[in-house]
Design a protein around this motif. Structure first.
Motif, PDB file in Angstrom:
ATOM      1  N   ALA A 142      67.034 -54.620  -7.729  1.00 28.88           N
ATOM      2  CA  ALA A 142      67.608 -55.866  -7.627  1.00 28.88           C
ATOM      3  C   ALA A 142      68.318 -56.203  -8.728  1.00 28.88           C
ATOM      4  O   ALA A 142      69.360 -56.716  -8.833  1.00 28.88           O
ATOM      5  CB  ALA A 142      66.299 -56.975  -7.271  1.00 28.88           C
ATOM      6  N   SER A 143      67.587 -55.939 -10.118  1.00 31.88           N
ATOM      7  CA  SER A 143      68.186 -56.219 -11.245  1.00 31.88           C
ATOM      8  C   SER A 143      69.646 -55.779 -11.319  1.00 31.88           C
ATOM      9  O   SER A 143      69.843 -54.508 -11.079  1.00 31.88           O
ATOM     10  CB  SER A 143      67.328 -55.897 -12.522  1.00 31.88           C
ATOM     11  OG  SER A 143      66.326 -56.812 -12.580  1.00 31.88           O
TER      12      SER A 143
ATOM     13  N   ASP B 101      63.334 -52.593 -15.615  1.00 33.10           N
ATOM     14  CA  ASP B 101      64.083 -53.440 -14.840  1.00 33.10           C
ATOM     15  C   ASP B 101      63.184 -53.573 -13.544  1.00 33.10           C
ATOM     16  O   ASP B 101      62.894 -54.730 -13.075  1.00 33.10           O
ATOM     17  CB  ASP B 101      65.535 -53.286 -14.490  1.00 33.10           C
ATOM     18  CG  ASP B 101      66.442 -53.883 -15.635  1.00 33.10           C
ATOM     19  OD1 ASP B 101      65.931 -54.635 -16.523  1.00 33.10           O
ATOM     20  OD2 ASP B 101      67.702 -53.150 -15.675  1.00 33.10           O
ATOM     21  N   ASP B 102      62.929 -52.372 -12.860  1.00 36.66           N
ATOM     22  CA  ASP B 102      62.325 -52.561 -11.413  1.00 36.66           C
ATOM     23  C   ASP B 102      60.757 -52.889 -11.719  1.00 36.66           C
ATOM     24  O   ASP B 102      60.471 -53.803 -10.870  1.00 36.66           O
ATOM     25  CB  ASP B 102      62.198 -51.040 -10.928  1.00 36.66           C
ATOM     26  CG  ASP B 102      63.520 -50.682 -10.235  1.00 36.66           C
ATOM     27  OD1 ASP B 102      64.202 -51.732  -9.916  1.00 36.66           O
ATOM     28  OD2 ASP B 102      63.899 -49.788  -9.923  1.00 36.66           O
ATOM     29  N   VAL B 103      60.330 -52.504 -12.794  1.00 39.77           N
ATOM     30  CA  VAL B 103      58.783 -52.961 -12.868  1.00 39.77           C
ATOM     31  C   VAL B 103      58.841 -54.416 -13.099  1.00 39.77           C
ATOM     32  O   VAL B 103      57.907 -54.952 -12.744  1.00 39.77           O
ATOM     33  CB  VAL B 103      58.202 -52.195 -13.947  1.00 39.77           C
ATOM     34  CG1 VAL B 103      56.599 -52.646 -14.325  1.00 39.77           C
ATOM     35  CG2 VAL B 103      58.219 -50.642 -13.548  1.00 39.77           C
ATOM     36  N   ALA B 104      59.560 -54.726 -13.976  1.00 37.45           N
ATOM     37  CA  ALA B 104      59.729 -56.251 -14.238  1.00 37.45           C
ATOM     38  C   ALA B 104      59.882 -56.987 -13.194  1.00 37.45           C
ATOM     39  O   ALA B 104      59.274 -58.212 -12.839  1.00 37.45           O
ATOM     40  CB  ALA B 104      60.874 -56.482 -15.477  1.00 37.45           C
ATOM     41  N   ASP B 105      60.912 -56.667 -12.363  1.00 40.22           N
ATOM     42  CA  ASP B 105      61.338 -57.334 -10.985  1.00 40.22           C
ATOM     43  C   ASP B 105      60.054 -57.317 -10.183  1.00 40.22           C
ATOM     44  O   ASP B 105      59.852 -58.515  -9.560  1.00 40.22           O
ATOM     45  CB  ASP B 105      62.314 -56.438 -10.317  1.00 40.22           C
ATOM     46  CG  ASP B 105      63.768 -56.687 -10.813  1.00 40.22           C
ATOM     47  OD1 ASP B 105      63.826 -57.538 -11.855  1.00 40.22           O
ATOM     48  OD2 ASP B 105      64.733 -56.000 -10.481  1.00 40.22           O
ATOM     49  N   LEU B 106      59.572 -56.300 -10.055  1.00 35.92           N
ATOM     50  CA  LEU B 106      58.340 -56.380  -9.132  1.00 35.92           C
ATOM     51  C   LEU B 106      57.124 -57.361  -9.653  1.00 35.92           C
ATOM     52  O   LEU B 106      56.488 -57.869  -8.857  1.00 35.92           O
ATOM     53  CB  LEU B 106      57.567 -54.830  -9.019  1.00 35.92           C
ATOM     54  CG  LEU B 106      56.641 -54.959  -7.705  1.00 35.92           C
ATOM     55  CD1 LEU B 106      57.360 -54.985  -6.286  1.00 35.92           C
ATOM     56  CD2 LEU B 106      55.789 -53.433  -7.829  1.00 35.92           C
ATOM     57  N   ALA B 107      56.768 -57.395 -10.820  1.00 37.62           N
ATOM     58  CA  ALA B 107      55.824 -58.201 -11.566  1.00 37.62           C
ATOM     59  C   ALA B 107      56.253 -59.562 -11.106  1.00 37.62           C
ATOM     60  O   ALA B 107      55.418 -60.579 -10.848  1.00 37.62           O
ATOM     61  CB  ALA B 107      55.655 -58.044 -13.098  1.00 37.62           C
ATOM     62  N   VAL B 108      57.442 -60.002 -11.484  1.00 38.12           N
ATOM     63  CA  VAL B 108      58.180 -61.366 -11.127  1.00 38.12           C
ATOM     64  C   VAL B 108      57.873 -61.834  -9.682  1.00 38.12           C
ATOM     65  O   VAL B 108      57.279 -62.992  -9.357  1.00 38.12           O
ATOM     66  CB  VAL B 108      59.444 -61.655 -11.721  1.00 38.12           C
ATOM     67  CG1 VAL B 108      59.949 -62.835 -11.320  1.00 38.12           C
ATOM     68  CG2 VAL B 108      59.414 -61.602 -13.204  1.00 38.12           C
ATOM     69  N   ARG B 154      58.448 -52.790 -23.992  1.00 37.00           N
ATOM     70  CA  ARG B 154      59.723 -52.995 -23.559  1.00 37.00           C
ATOM     71  C   ARG B 154      59.766 -53.576 -21.931  1.00 37.00           C
ATOM     72  O   ARG B 154      60.270 -54.488 -21.625  1.00 37.00           O
ATOM     73  CB  ARG B 154      60.387 -51.499 -23.427  1.00 37.00           C
ATOM     74  CG  ARG B 154      60.716 -51.356 -24.882  1.00 37.00           C
ATOM     75  CD  ARG B 154      61.314 -49.676 -25.048  1.00 37.00           C
ATOM     76  NE  ARG B 154      60.077 -48.757 -24.716  1.00 37.00           N
ATOM     77  CZ  ARG B 154      60.102 -47.457 -25.298  1.00 37.00           C
ATOM     78  NH1 ARG B 154      61.202 -47.075 -25.688  1.00 37.00           N
ATOM     79  NH2 ARG B 154      59.222 -46.777 -24.981  1.00 37.00           N
ATOM     80  N   ILE B 155      58.668 -53.156 -21.200  1.00 41.53           N
ATOM     81  CA  ILE B 155      58.381 -53.612 -20.099  1.00 41.53           C
ATOM     82  C   ILE B 155      57.841 -55.155 -20.048  1.00 41.53           C
ATOM     83  O   ILE B 155      58.456 -56.021 -19.523  1.00 41.53           O
ATOM     84  CB  ILE B 155      57.416 -52.991 -19.041  1.00 41.53           C
ATOM     85  CG1 ILE B 155      58.313 -51.513 -18.819  1.00 41.53           C
ATOM     86  CG2 ILE B 155      57.248 -53.657 -17.690  1.00 41.53           C
ATOM     87  CD1 ILE B 155      57.320 -50.658 -18.013  1.00 41.53           C
ATOM     88  N   GLY B 156      56.984 -55.537 -20.982  1.00 42.82           N
ATOM     89  CA  GLY B 156      56.267 -56.944 -20.885  1.00 42.82           C
ATOM     90  C   GLY B 156      57.596 -57.679 -21.462  1.00 42.82           C
ATOM     91  O   GLY B 156      57.633 -58.860 -21.235  1.00 42.82           O
ATOM     92  N   ILE B 201      49.811 -58.069 -16.820  1.00 46.84           N
ATOM     93  CA  ILE B 201      49.321 -56.830 -17.668  1.00 46.84           C
ATOM     94  C   ILE B 201      50.323 -55.831 -17.854  1.00 46.84           C
ATOM     95  O   ILE B 201      50.789 -55.371 -16.790  1.00 46.84           O
ATOM     96  CB  ILE B 201      48.067 -56.355 -17.005  1.00 46.84           C
ATOM     97  CG1 ILE B 201      46.994 -57.379 -16.671  1.00 46.84           C
ATOM     98  CG2 ILE B 201      47.538 -55.240 -17.877  1.00 46.84           C
ATOM     99  CD1 ILE B 201      45.856 -56.771 -16.086  1.00 46.84           C
ATOM    100  N   ALA B 202      51.024 -55.696 -18.601  1.00 48.13           N
ATOM    101  CA  ALA B 202      51.966 -54.604 -19.022  1.00 48.13           C
ATOM    102  C   ALA B 202      51.714 -53.744 -20.030  1.00 48.13           C
ATOM    103  O   ALA B 202      52.577 -53.309 -21.039  1.00 48.13           O
ATOM    104  CB  ALA B 202      53.289 -55.641 -19.221  1.00 48.13           C
ATOM    105  N   LEU B 203      50.500 -53.428 -20.251  1.00 48.81           N
ATOM    106  CA  LEU B 203      49.647 -52.596 -21.183  1.00 48.81           C
ATOM    107  C   LEU B 203      50.438 -50.983 -20.817  1.00 48.81           C
ATOM    108  O   LEU B 203      50.481 -50.507 -19.516  1.00 48.81           O
ATOM    109  CB  LEU B 203      48.307 -52.534 -21.398  1.00 48.81           C
ATOM    110  CG  LEU B 203      47.709 -53.790 -21.770  1.00 48.81           C
ATOM    111  CD1 LEU B 203      46.367 -53.877 -21.351  1.00 48.81           C
ATOM    112  CD2 LEU B 203      47.736 -53.879 -23.172  1.00 48.81           C
TER     113      LEU B 203
END
Lengths: 313, 313
Positions: A142-143, B101-108, B154-156, B201-203
């Protein structure tokens, strides 16, 4: 003396209480119930607190000779015949702005959930299919993609501001070009649709925007295209949308609004490329409370002879 | 001469082809399959292309006397015993950044979907329950709430940047205070949890972060608290999390990672206050391709005697 009519079947107990505790009121769940109110009470009605999507036109207004204001619960007042109201000297109010955040949140959430196939993903983790059949098929990033906002009003702007944080290339269409941080303006929706992957509809409802997202616009979106609609079911050519979703002419959709809610077209149920929501754009405790307060306060202002807070005519 | 071992059962056909077309390679789906490779081939292996979550420790490394690099598919390399690798002069690489980006998108997306009860909402619209039983019960506003990011790597950071666009009050915990746009630093996770509604959680995984989000932190989150985890199942006390979700000690969770994936605890399936995903944080075509390219390029660099692109030891 009874001077407020609560019109509509959808008031929650809290919303009803907020109105009935302040105002001397009577209720009508359906349009035909208005005629059942005794004539002298009807003659005393000065304000209607309206909630729902039933048509509120001249026929109802003419049963309420003393009516001065219709206070709508919701930002969209396409169910109300504002022309007829204005012709009778009746003011109409709505509840703008207080719901922008929630509606924008849901638009972004549906875009992401469709893109990442999250409805199917939840079922796979929940039912044990993950252990049996392995990972979800790869889906789509998406991003960084391109998005077109159809209607850059207050809600459209909130959506665009959020999607900008997802590094999206933002395009929009509207009647006139707006001040933006360099987003790309399109004067027509077909041009917009052909330029982007995700098309997010944030129009007002009503006759002027009926099928604004036309069969041609849907075709222009193309096989990677996704339609997100948080406005009204009327703003998109729903038959063309269903055809495109079934044939793969577009990739998918995230829809909070439909024709004939809540009796939506059963063709939607069979689609695995859509995220469906039951018109819950503003459906949070916080926002519905703010909407109820604003509806109440518009009526209170009218009855006190003060300026309306959020008039639309 | 065969010098690359593809280790793991999870390679897709495309990922496998990318490696086997360049390198003279052999495959082992499971740890025990390594021993089945004939001794002379094993002795020639210089690089392992690794995908999956099986433990990759000294026992495997010692069967590959010529091994020089383990190239992990994924940013998290907690399955690899890096200490054992370093002791043997084996370099380890991972695939950072390309999946942020993808991991952050999924978290949101999980935060929003939990907050807005979207899994239940989709079913209500899809099954006709909307017409039968009416609207979804009111849920909860996401924008404007408070969020705590556990681990501002970076992901956090990508998650926080997105949530800032939702007007959230951003707090974080990490080993040291970071340069931020005024976000609130907490040196410990219990303090962080007690300050916020949403805890994301983004550890990194591994022994150092095991149960970092402890029973105490979960309790501190409180009855409006929601846990979102896109890191590793190990980073949270899962038993305490399940207890809190079942008792209502916290409000809900959005989880992409679990203990014992894909055979996750069946207690999750019964919960209606969670959004579950089958570890698909990086699961898009675009990102998995970028990860495969980076894994491939690390091996190619090693075999050519060049600097590794993304070494971790």
């Amino acid at each position: 003396m009874t001077n407020v009519l609560l019109l509509g079947a959808g008031f929650t107990a809290d919303e009803r209480a907020r109105l009935t505790e302040t105002f001397d009121s009577v209720s009508a769940a359906q349009a035909e119930d208005v005629a059942k109110i005794d004539a002298s009470t009807r003659a005393g009605i000065k304000a209607v607190a309206f909630k729902g999507h039933m048509p509120l036109g001249a026929a109802i207004m003419d049963q309420l000779a003393g009516l001065g204001v219709i206070a709508n619960f919701g930002v969209g007042y396409d169910a109300i015949d504002v022309t007829a109201a204005s012709a009778r000297g009746i003011k109409v109010t709505n509840t703008p702005d207080v719901l922008n955040d929630d509606v924008a949140d849901l638009a972004v959430a549906m875009l992401l959930a469709q893109s990442r196939n999250m409805i199917v993903g939840d079922a796979r983790a929940r039912t044990g299919l993950w252990a049996k059949e392995g990972e979800l098929p790869l889906n789509r990033k998406a991003s960084g993609s391109s998005v077109g906002i159809v209607g850059l009003g207050r809600i459209g702007r909130e959506i665009a501001d959020r999607l900008a944080a997802f590094k999206m290339d933002i395009h929009y269409s509207s009647r006139s070009e707006k001040q933006t941080p360099g987003w790309t303006y399109h004067s027509d929706v077909v041009s917009l649709a052909s330029a982007v992957d995700f098309l997010v509809i944030a129009l007002v409802g009503g006759a002027e925007t009926e099928k604004h997202v036309s069969a041609e616009a849907i075709a222009a979106l193309g096989p990677r295209g996704v339609v997100v609609n948080i406005s009204r079911g009327t703003t998109v050519d729903e038959a063309a949308l269903l055809d495109a979703l079934e044939s793969g002419a577009i990739a998918g959709a995230g829809l909070d609004v439909f024709m004939n809610e809540p009796n939506i077209d059963p063709r939607f149920a069979a689609l695995d490329n859509v995220v469906l929501q039951p018109h819950q754009g503003s459906g949070t405790v916080e926002t519905r409370t703010a909407m109820a307060v604003l509806q109440h306060d518009n009526i209170a202002a009218f009855l006190a002879g003060q300026d309306l807070l959020t008039p639309v005519n």
